[in-house]
Design a protein around this motif. Structure first.
Motif: not given
Length: 170
Positions: A126-129, A161, A163, A165
């Motif tokens: 659930d992390t956006f990098y 970026f 993430w 999902k």
């Protein structure tokens, strides 16, 4: 340092070992590189714990005025460098400076060592990098026709970026 005293300095432990006490109970210890004393300086409140040297120590101390100056200026420098990277993210094209300012303050900096795994295939995430610096290699790992597969399928750099999902990349 005694719990309840007025805070006057921030400390950096260069050598030795210290023990941190709440009342008579040891809650933590620190060695080389440990910093302490910032809460009393930031919030202008009494010391929240006692600190006792358990081995001979060499400390650096910074007074409250200098500490606050460094805190404000290092945070501003960090925010500027983060905003610069965020402006490279294609997902955020067209957003105004106020958006980037707020976003930069909400982010948490995470550092990874070379070859450290950030996300594994199949992990729930659930992390956006957003990559600030360095390179991230996206690897395909698994088995194809009874042969091991481990190859880099994509590399990402500053401003890119990803993430978890179903794993989306840019």
């Amino acid at each position: 340092i005694s719990q309840g005293d007025d805070g006057d300095f921030f400390y950096v432990l260069e050598e030795g070992e210290v023990s941190f006490l709440l009342g008579d109970k040891e809650v933590s210890t620190g060695t080389r590189g440990k910093t302490f004393g910032e809460l009393a300086l930031i919030y202008n409140c009494p010391r929240t714990a006692s600190c006792i040297a358990t081995r001979q120590c060499k400390l650096w101390k910074i007074d409250q005025k200098t500490f606050r100056f460094l805190l404000v200026h290092s945070t501003h420098k960090f925010d500027d460098s983060v905003v610069k990277v965020l402006k490279k993210v294609s997902l955020f094209e067209g957003f105004d400076d106020a958006f980037f300012e707020k976003l930069s303050k909400a982010l948490e900096l995470k550092q990874f060592k070379d070859e450290e795994v950030i996300i594994r295939k199949g992990d729930v995430g659930d992390t956006f990098y957003v990559i600030q610096e360095g390179v991230v290699a996206i690897r395909e790992v698994g088995q194809v026709e009874r042969k091991s597969l481990d190859k880099i399928s994509l590399t990402l750099g500053a401003g890119d970026f990803f993430w978890r999902k179903s794993t989306t990349y840019r």
